[in-house]
Write a protein that holds these residues in place. Structure first.
Motif, mmCIF file in Angstrom:
data_model
loop_
_atom_site.group_PDB
_atom_site.id
_atom_site.type_symbol
_atom_site.label_atom_id
_atom_site.label_comp_id
_atom_site.label_asym_id
_atom_site.label_seq_id
_atom_site.Cartn_x
_atom_site.Cartn_y
_atom_site.Cartn_z
ATOM 1 N N ASP A 1 -8.510 6.066 -12.736
ATOM 2 C CA ASP A 1 -7.929 4.752 -12.995
ATOM 3 C C ASP A 1 -6.412 4.880 -12.891
ATOM 4 N N PHE A 2 -5.825 4.104 -11.988
ATOM 5 C CA PHE A 2 -4.373 4.134 -11.789
ATOM 6 C C PHE A 2 -3.756 2.823 -12.264
ATOM 7 N N ALA A 3 -2.564 2.935 -12.852
ATOM 8 C CA ALA A 3 -1.844 1.719 -13.249
ATOM 9 C C ALA A 3 -0.364 2.042 -13.375
ATOM 10 N N GLY A 4 0.468 1.040 -13.092
ATOM 11 C CA GLY A 4 1.918 1.186 -13.183
ATOM 12 C C GLY A 4 2.584 0.411 -12.065
ATOM 13 N N LEU A 5 3.605 1.028 -11.483
ATOM 14 C CA LEU A 5 4.348 0.442 -10.376
ATOM 15 C C LEU A 5 4.380 1.435 -9.232
ATOM 16 N N ASN A 6 4.777 0.968 -8.060
ATOM 17 C CA ASN A 6 4.852 1.845 -6.906
ATOM 18 C C ASN A 6 5.839 2.991 -7.156
ATOM 19 N N HIS A 7 5.384 4.196 -6.895
ATOM 20 C CA HIS A 7 6.146 5.424 -7.158
ATOM 21 C C HIS A 7 6.484 5.578 -8.649
ATOM 22 N N MET A 8 5.782 4.808 -9.473
ATOM 23 C CA MET A 8 5.897 4.880 -10.936
ATOM 24 C C MET A 8 4.501 4.617 -11.496
ATOM 25 N N VAL A 9 3.491 5.181 -10.779
ATOM 26 C CA VAL A 9 2.100 4.942 -11.141
ATOM 27 C C VAL A 9 1.543 6.174 -11.857
ATOM 28 N N TYR A 10 0.635 5.941 -12.788
ATOM 29 C CA TYR A 10 0.035 7.029 -13.555
ATOM 30 C C TYR A 10 -1.485 7.037 -13.380
ATOM 31 N N GLY A 11 -2.058 8.242 -13.411
ATOM 32 C CA GLY A 11 -3.500 8.383 -13.501
ATOM 33 C C GLY A 11 -3.889 8.362 -14.965
ATOM 34 N N PRO B 1 -7.615 -8.203 -3.154
ATOM 35 C CA PRO B 1 -7.833 -7.343 -4.312
ATOM 36 C C PRO B 1 -7.996 -8.102 -5.618
ATOM 37 N N LYS B 2 -8.878 -7.604 -6.467
ATOM 38 C CA LYS B 2 -9.061 -8.127 -7.818
ATOM 39 C C LYS B 2 -8.701 -6.992 -8.783
ATOM 40 N N PRO B 3 -7.491 -7.019 -9.365
ATOM 41 C CA PRO B 3 -7.050 -5.891 -10.189
ATOM 42 C C PRO B 3 -7.912 -5.704 -11.428
ATOM 43 N N LEU B 4 -8.154 -4.439 -11.766
ATOM 44 C CA LEU B 4 -8.962 -4.110 -12.931
ATOM 45 C C LEU B 4 -8.099 -4.106 -14.186
ATOM 46 N N SER B 5 -8.550 -4.761 -15.216
ATOM 47 C CA SER B 5 -7.784 -4.849 -16.459
ATOM 48 C C SER B 5 -7.774 -3.505 -17.181
ATOM 49 N N ILE B 6 -6.577 -3.055 -17.573
ATOM 50 C CA ILE B 6 -6.476 -1.795 -18.326
ATOM 51 C C ILE B 6 -5.872 -2.034 -19.709
ATOM 52 N N GLY B 7 -5.560 -3.306 -20.031
ATOM 53 C CA GLY B 7 -4.908 -3.605 -21.307
ATOM 54 C C GLY B 7 -3.449 -3.200 -21.260
ATOM 55 N N TYR B 8 -2.967 -2.654 -22.359
ATOM 56 C CA TYR B 8 -1.576 -2.195 -22.397
ATOM 57 C C TYR B 8 -1.475 -0.770 -21.862
ATOM 58 N N ALA C 1 4.435 -8.041 -9.615
ATOM 59 C CA ALA C 1 3.702 -7.090 -8.779
ATOM 60 C C ALA C 1 3.505 -5.779 -9.533
ATOM 61 N N VAL C 2 2.292 -5.239 -9.445
ATOM 62 C CA VAL C 2 1.973 -3.951 -10.058
ATOM 63 C C VAL C 2 1.185 -3.116 -9.059
ATOM 64 N N GLU C 3 1.129 -1.808 -9.310
ATOM 65 C CA GLU C 3 0.259 -0.928 -8.527
ATOM 66 C C GLU C 3 -0.912 -0.569 -9.425
ATOM 67 N N LEU D 1 0.827 -1.204 0.000
ATOM 68 C CA LEU D 1 0.000 0.000 0.000
ATOM 69 C C LEU D 1 0.862 1.256 0.000
ATOM 70 N N CYS D 2 0.387 2.274 -0.690
ATOM 71 C CA CYS D 2 1.092 3.554 -0.765
ATOM 72 C C CYS D 2 0.055 4.674 -0.728
ATOM 73 N N ASN D 3 0.437 5.821 -0.178
ATOM 74 C CA ASN D 3 -0.495 6.950 -0.107
ATOM 75 C C ASN D 3 -0.435 7.842 -1.344
ATOM 76 N N VAL D 4 0.456 7.552 -2.305
ATOM 77 C CA VAL D 4 0.591 8.420 -3.481
ATOM 78 C C VAL D 4 -0.692 8.497 -4.308
ATOM 79 N N PRO D 5 -1.334 7.369 -4.685
ATOM 80 C CA PRO D 5 -2.544 7.483 -5.504
ATOM 81 C C PRO D 5 -3.674 8.273 -4.836
ATOM 82 N N ILE D 6 -3.929 8.004 -3.558
ATOM 83 C CA ILE D 6 -5.020 8.727 -2.888
ATOM 84 C C ILE D 6 -4.656 10.200 -2.736
#
Length: 436
Positions: A196-206, A362-369, A350-352, A171-176
């Motif tokens: 919708d967020f996807a990426g890696l920890n401290h490398m996540v994008y909105g 958690p059930k991660p939401l598919s975002i494709g590529y 592992a992904v964020e 868990l990380c507080n960056v997305p919230i």
């Protein structure tokens, strides 16, 4: 729902703990925590007692039925726990200062979760997290472990890759934090905004932004590039607006280390020369905080804690625990197994990612590529994470060296080796896996 819940916080002497306590108090009707055990080590005993007594005063003021326990005995605390949170720092702040100052002495970014600093925090921390997971399996095998310890992404990768432990979430507080900042740009309550967020920890994008269900991504990006959105621990150096609009997604504050490397490094070098690198600043902040915490009349979380950089920690952590306990099936951003959600990565990495939170996890939401504009950098950091996790678990010198050489913040292989050797020596007390 039955009996009250037992929650154990390892690293309970942290200055962040009042955030967590406040979060449990606010949610006590939906999340009936009856026992909160704060655990620390001998070196953290004084801080544990100070912050623990503040926690007790906060609970007493609130009137909720929650008992605070303080202990240095992790096994006693874990017995029968429902949830375990981890918020620890191996080597304390002195180790963080080395993580920052040694790279900076070689003209390279020094930061606790990125580059060489991030690698060494992972090398010190992962063996300790593994020990904790072993104890959880013995004393509370049904408990969920919620890890807030940095670098969350590398730790999560190591847990999923090298252990059989299943009930783990990073868990990380960056997305919230970023979501709440975007809401402010629209003069809106945060609950009207979804992202919708996807990426890696401290490398996540909105990737997408919605206001009351309407797609406002382009407008959000336009407002973002003219703002100074950041976090307390990261300088608000302005992104190039044309670049961010071309990127087509919203970066997190930590992306400044990669997109604004020159400017961030110049700022860090200046602080380094003044003896004011972030770890040194935090050390002074913590002294002030714990002096405040000692005040027997203080029975609320002090506003000064916001300067520490952990804003919205309690919202992230307590929301997650409540959603698992109540099987809410709401959407939160967590570090978990990919399982096909981001097609750029393997299922077992592992992904964020924005995920539906259930009683089974958690059930991660598919975002494709991922967008092509960010695929390359994110993939490079995933390679770094994989090698860092391998080095932390096995003590493989070559894996650690390769990790640094791959990391975009390290400009040459010779410099990578120099920094690696110097930091291995500086942190040898906390790196038993490398002693051979």
């Amino acid at each position: 729902m039955g009996k009250g819940l037992k929650v154990v916080t390892i690293g309970g002497g942290s200055s962040y703990t009042p955030e967590l306590v406040e979060g449990f108090i606010k949610r006590h009707r939906e999340l009936p925590v009856s026992e909160l055990w704060l655990v620390d080590i001998e070196d953290g005993k004084e801080k544990l007692e100070i912050v623990g007594n503040l926690a007790k005063r906060m609970v007493n003021k609130s009137g909720v039925d929650m008992k605070i326990h303080l202990t240095l005995d992790r096994k006693e605390a874990l017995e029968g726990a429902d949830f375990v949170t981890t918020q620890l720092r191996v080597g304390l702040l002195d180790a963080r200062i080395k993580d920052e100052r040694i790279p900076l002495s070689h003209g390279v970014i020094g930061q606790e979760t990125n580059g060489a600093g991030g690698l060494f925090k992972a090398l010190r921390t992962i063996p300790v997290i593994f020990d904790i997971l072993n104890d959880v399996e013995k004393y509370c095998p049904n408990a969920w472990v919620i890890n807030f310890t940095n670098p969350t992404g590398i730790i999560s990768e190591a847990v999923f890759r090298y252990t059989k432990f299943k009930k783990y979430i990073g868990l990380c507080n960056v997305p919230i934090h970023l979501k709440n900042d975007i809401a402010k740009l629209f003069n809106s309550d945060s609950n009207r905004i979804s992202m919708d967020f996807a990426g890696l920890n401290h490398m996540v994008y909105g990737l997408n932004v919605f206001l009351d269900g309407e797609d406002v991504t382009k407008e959000a990006i336009s407002r973002f590039v003219t703002s100074d959105v950041t976090m307390q621990n990261i300088k608000a150096i302005e992104f190039n607006s044309d670049f961010i609009k071309s990127l087509g997604v919203i970066p997190c504050p930590y992306h400044r280390y990669y997109y604004k490397t020159k400017e961030m490094l110049e700022d860090e070098i200046k602080e380094f020369k003044e003896g004011k690198c972030r770890g040194e600043v935090v050390k002074e902040l913590e002294k002030e905080l714990f002096e405040l915490y000692k005040d027997k009349n203080l029975d609320t979380k002090p506003s000064q804690l916001e300067k520490r950089g952990g804003a919205y920690y309690s919202d992230a952590a307590c929301n997650l625990i409540s959603s698992i306990y109540n099987d809410k099936k709401d959407i939160q951003v967590v570090n978990t197994l990919n399982n096909g959600a981001i097609r750029d990565f393997k299922d077992d990495q592992a992904v964020e990612i924005s995920s539906i939170i259930t009683k089974n996890g958690p059930k991660p939401l598919s975002i494709g590529y991922l967008p092509e504009s960010v695929h390359g950098l994110v993939s490079q950091i995933k390679s770094f994470e994989l090698l860092a996790a391998k080095a932390a678990v096995t003590g493989d010198y070559n894996a650690a060296l390769l990790a640094l050489c791959i990391n975009p913040l390290i400009p040459s292989d010779e410099l990578a080796k120099t920094i690696l050797d110097e930091m291995l020596k500086a942190h040898k007390e906390y790196l038993p896996q490398f002693r051979k």
